[in-house]
Motif scaffolding. Structure first.
Motif, short mmCIF file in Angstrom:
data_model
loop_
_atom_site.label_atom_id
_atom_site.label_comp_id
_atom_site.label_asym_id
_atom_site.label_seq_id
_atom_site.Cartn_x
_atom_site.Cartn_y
_atom_site.Cartn_z
N ILE A 204 -78.25 41.96 -2.77
CA ILE A 204 -77.66 43.11 -3.47
C ILE A 204 -77.20 42.70 -4.86
O ILE A 204 -77.50 43.37 -5.86
CB ILE A 204 -76.49 43.68 -2.65
CG1 ILE A 204 -76.97 44.22 -1.31
CG2 ILE A 204 -75.79 44.79 -3.44
CD1 ILE A 204 -75.87 44.54 -0.33
N LEU A 205 -76.46 41.59 -4.94
CA LEU A 205 -75.95 41.14 -6.24
C LEU A 205 -77.11 40.83 -7.19
O LEU A 205 -76.98 41.00 -8.41
CB LEU A 205 -75.05 39.93 -6.06
CG LEU A 205 -73.70 40.20 -5.38
CD1 LEU A 205 -72.94 38.90 -5.15
CD2 LEU A 205 -72.85 41.16 -6.20
N LEU A 250 -71.74 48.69 3.72
CA LEU A 250 -72.45 48.98 2.47
C LEU A 250 -73.92 49.23 2.78
O LEU A 250 -74.58 48.43 3.45
CB LEU A 250 -72.31 47.80 1.50
CG LEU A 250 -72.99 47.98 0.13
CD1 LEU A 250 -72.40 49.16 -0.62
CD2 LEU A 250 -72.85 46.71 -0.69
N ARG A 251 -74.43 50.36 2.28
CA ARG A 251 -75.85 50.69 2.43
C ARG A 251 -76.45 50.75 1.02
O ARG A 251 -76.35 51.75 0.33
CB ARG A 251 -76.02 52.02 3.15
CG ARG A 251 -75.44 52.06 4.55
CD ARG A 251 -76.23 51.23 5.55
NE ARG A 251 -77.56 51.77 5.77
CZ ARG A 251 -78.48 51.20 6.55
NH1 ARG A 251 -78.23 50.06 7.15
NH2 ARG A 251 -79.65 51.77 6.72
N PHE A 252 -77.01 49.63 0.60
CA PHE A 252 -77.60 49.53 -0.73
C PHE A 252 -79.11 49.58 -0.57
O PHE A 252 -79.72 48.69 0.02
CB PHE A 252 -77.17 48.23 -1.40
CG PHE A 252 -77.63 48.12 -2.84
CD1 PHE A 252 -76.92 48.73 -3.85
CD2 PHE A 252 -78.76 47.40 -3.17
CE1 PHE A 252 -77.32 48.65 -5.18
CE2 PHE A 252 -79.19 47.30 -4.49
CZ PHE A 252 -78.46 47.93 -5.49
N HIS A 253 -79.70 50.66 -1.08
CA HIS A 253 -81.14 50.88 -0.94
C HIS A 253 -81.83 50.86 -2.31
O HIS A 253 -81.24 51.29 -3.32
CB HIS A 253 -81.41 52.24 -0.28
CG HIS A 253 -80.97 52.33 1.14
ND1 HIS A 253 -79.78 52.90 1.52
CD2 HIS A 253 -81.58 51.94 2.29
CE1 HIS A 253 -79.66 52.84 2.84
NE2 HIS A 253 -80.73 52.28 3.32
N PHE A 264 -82.20 53.49 -7.13
CA PHE A 264 -81.24 52.79 -6.29
C PHE A 264 -80.25 53.79 -5.71
O PHE A 264 -80.00 54.85 -6.28
CB PHE A 264 -80.43 51.78 -7.11
CG PHE A 264 -81.18 50.59 -7.60
CD1 PHE A 264 -81.38 49.48 -6.79
CD2 PHE A 264 -81.65 50.54 -8.90
CE1 PHE A 264 -82.05 48.36 -7.26
CE2 PHE A 264 -82.32 49.43 -9.39
CZ PHE A 264 -82.52 48.33 -8.55
N HIS A 265 -79.66 53.39 -4.59
CA HIS A 265 -78.49 54.11 -4.10
C HIS A 265 -77.48 53.12 -3.55
O HIS A 265 -77.79 52.31 -2.67
CB HIS A 265 -78.82 55.14 -3.03
CG HIS A 265 -77.61 55.96 -2.66
ND1 HIS A 265 -76.85 55.70 -1.54
CD2 HIS A 265 -77.00 56.99 -3.30
CE1 HIS A 265 -75.84 56.55 -1.50
NE2 HIS A 265 -75.91 57.33 -2.56
N PHE A 266 -76.25 53.21 -4.07
CA PHE A 266 -75.12 52.40 -3.61
C PHE A 266 -74.25 53.33 -2.78
O PHE A 266 -73.55 54.19 -3.31
CB PHE A 266 -74.36 51.88 -4.84
CG PHE A 266 -73.31 50.85 -4.56
CD1 PHE A 266 -73.52 49.52 -4.89
CD2 PHE A 266 -72.08 51.19 -4.00
CE1 PHE A 266 -72.54 48.55 -4.67
CE2 PHE A 266 -71.11 50.25 -3.78
CZ PHE A 266 -71.33 48.93 -4.10
N GLY A 267 -74.34 53.21 -1.47
CA GLY A 267 -73.60 54.11 -0.59
C GLY A 267 -73.03 53.36 0.61
O GLY A 267 -73.03 52.13 0.65
N PHE A 268 -72.57 54.13 1.60
CA PHE A 268 -71.85 53.52 2.71
C PHE A 268 -72.23 54.17 4.04
O PHE A 268 -72.66 55.33 4.08
CB PHE A 268 -70.33 53.67 2.51
CG PHE A 268 -69.88 53.37 1.11
CD1 PHE A 268 -69.90 52.09 0.61
CD2 PHE A 268 -69.48 54.40 0.27
CE1 PHE A 268 -69.52 51.81 -0.69
CE2 PHE A 268 -69.09 54.16 -1.03
CZ PHE A 268 -69.11 52.84 -1.52
#
Length: 373
Positions: A204-205, A250-253, A264-268
């Motif tokens: 992710i990073l 964390l759900r990073f797609h 991208f999507h930074f979600g949960f």
């Protein structure tokens, strides 16, 4: 039952386990009430403010937490007031804010509110924003202050559309809407299209700089600049990665087209609910709407994972309503010390609205709902 106030993060960190256990007992809590979320926000943005976390004990057990802070007007020059607020309410980082209360001891809320009410003499106002109106704590908070003859201003804050999942045929139809399928088909036929969930913190990073750059470029095409011009905002997201990824929250797609990230999507994901939070896409593909492709993938993933809800969170973007089955409302509650302060606060709200170009016709029904004490 007694309340105590914690004024340093060291003291707050000492109750991390009890905080997390209380959140588990309170069914109304969202990811924004978790200790990890508050810890990340305070690490990134808390420096200019005074911590005031009210903790309620019943025979030595923590049964209530009011995560509050006093905001420094020096850091908010447009306001010029000391306000007692929920931690996380500034910069719209936290979509839903409330008190955390053990449902077996609802009187804990009253105990904490008494402590908060006693602070009204040392601050200009108590300002509770991002407060969902459907919560029992919201209604109980209004009743508490009304019973004491407090001067209240109650305003609509933001709508939060959501989709209840579970009707499999209806859910699949909505994820296969022609508008979504058309965008998906273009990329699928033009090259290799892949939807990828990043599991590890390191992965992710590794994408974060590209994520930030896409958001800055995308917002550069609008009148609202990206928040990621601010180093503190970028730091906050990186801290969230460290605190949430290992918990599975964390759900990073990323949507990959021919191996390159186009969205991208930074979600949960928390308590079997998916939280829409921060999307972005590569503006070079804007005409092909990769954001629509992202939504299709996320809806399908929510279906496949058997989640109970797709929460689009706060914000009235039109696309959310096309997929929603319901709408929640967040509120702002302002408590002031006297009738004079009440009218001064009302005037400030009107002036702020005028300065920001908000129509008074929009404000009028909101302001008329203010209690006259």
């Amino acid at each position: 039952m007694r309340a105590t106030v914690l004024e340093t993060w060291r003291d707050v960190a000492a109750i991390e386990s009890a905080w997390s256990e209380l959140v588990e007992r309170d069914p109304a809590c969202t990811i924004y009430q978790s200790f990890a979320w508050h810890s990340a926000w305070w690490e990134a943005f808390g420096g200019d403010h005074e911590l005031m976390v009210v903790v309620c004990f019943d025979e030595g057990r923590i049964v209530g937490i009011a995560p509050m802070m006093i905001t420094d007007p020096g850091s908010l020059p447009r306001e010029g007031q000391f306000k007692l607020r929920f931690i996380g309410c500034l910069n719209h980082a936290s979509d839903y804010l409330s008190f955390i209360v053990d449902p077996a001891t609802p009187q804990a809320l009253t105990t904490m509110l008494r402590e908060i009410y006693d602070r009204l003499g040392s601050v200009d106002s108590i300002y509770l924003s991002h407060f969902p109106s459907h919560l029992a704590t919201f209604r109980a908070t209004l009743d508490f202050f009304k019973e004491r003859g407090s001067q209240l201003i109650v305003q609509d804050d933001q709508e939060a559309p959501y989709r209840k999942m579970g009707d499999l045929s209806a859910d699949r139809r909505i994820a296969n809407k022609s508008s979504l399928r058309r965008r998906y088909n273009y990329f699928d036929k033009a090259g290799e299209l892949r939807f990828h969930y990043c599991r590890s913190e390191a992965e992710i990073l590794g994408y974060m700089d590209v994520f930030f750059q896409q958001h800055i470029a995308r917002r550069g095409m609008t009148d609202a600049p990206s928040q990621f011009h601010d180093p503190a905002e970028r730091f906050f997201y990186r801290v969230l990665v460290g605190k949430l990824a290992g918990r599975g929250w964390l759900r990073f797609h990323v949507v990959l087209f021919n191996g390159k990230p186009i969205a991208f999507h930074f979600g949960f994901e928390y308590r079997n609910r998916f939280y829409w939070y921060k999307p972005t896409f590569d503006i070079r593909y804007a005409e092909r709407s990769p954001g629509q492709v992202l939504i299709k993938f996320l809806l399908e993933d929510t279906i496949d994972r058997g989640l109970d809800e797709f929460d689009f969170t706060v914000g009235s973007e039109s696309f959310k309503y096309r997929f929603a089955t319901g709408i929640r409302q967040t509120m702002r509650v302002t408590v002031v010390r006297s009738p004079v302060d009440y009218w001064v606060s009302r005037s400030r709200l009107w002036l702020s609205a005028a300065r920001d170009g908000v129509s008074t016709a929009v404000l009028r029904p909101v302001m008329n709902r203010a209690a006259d004490g």
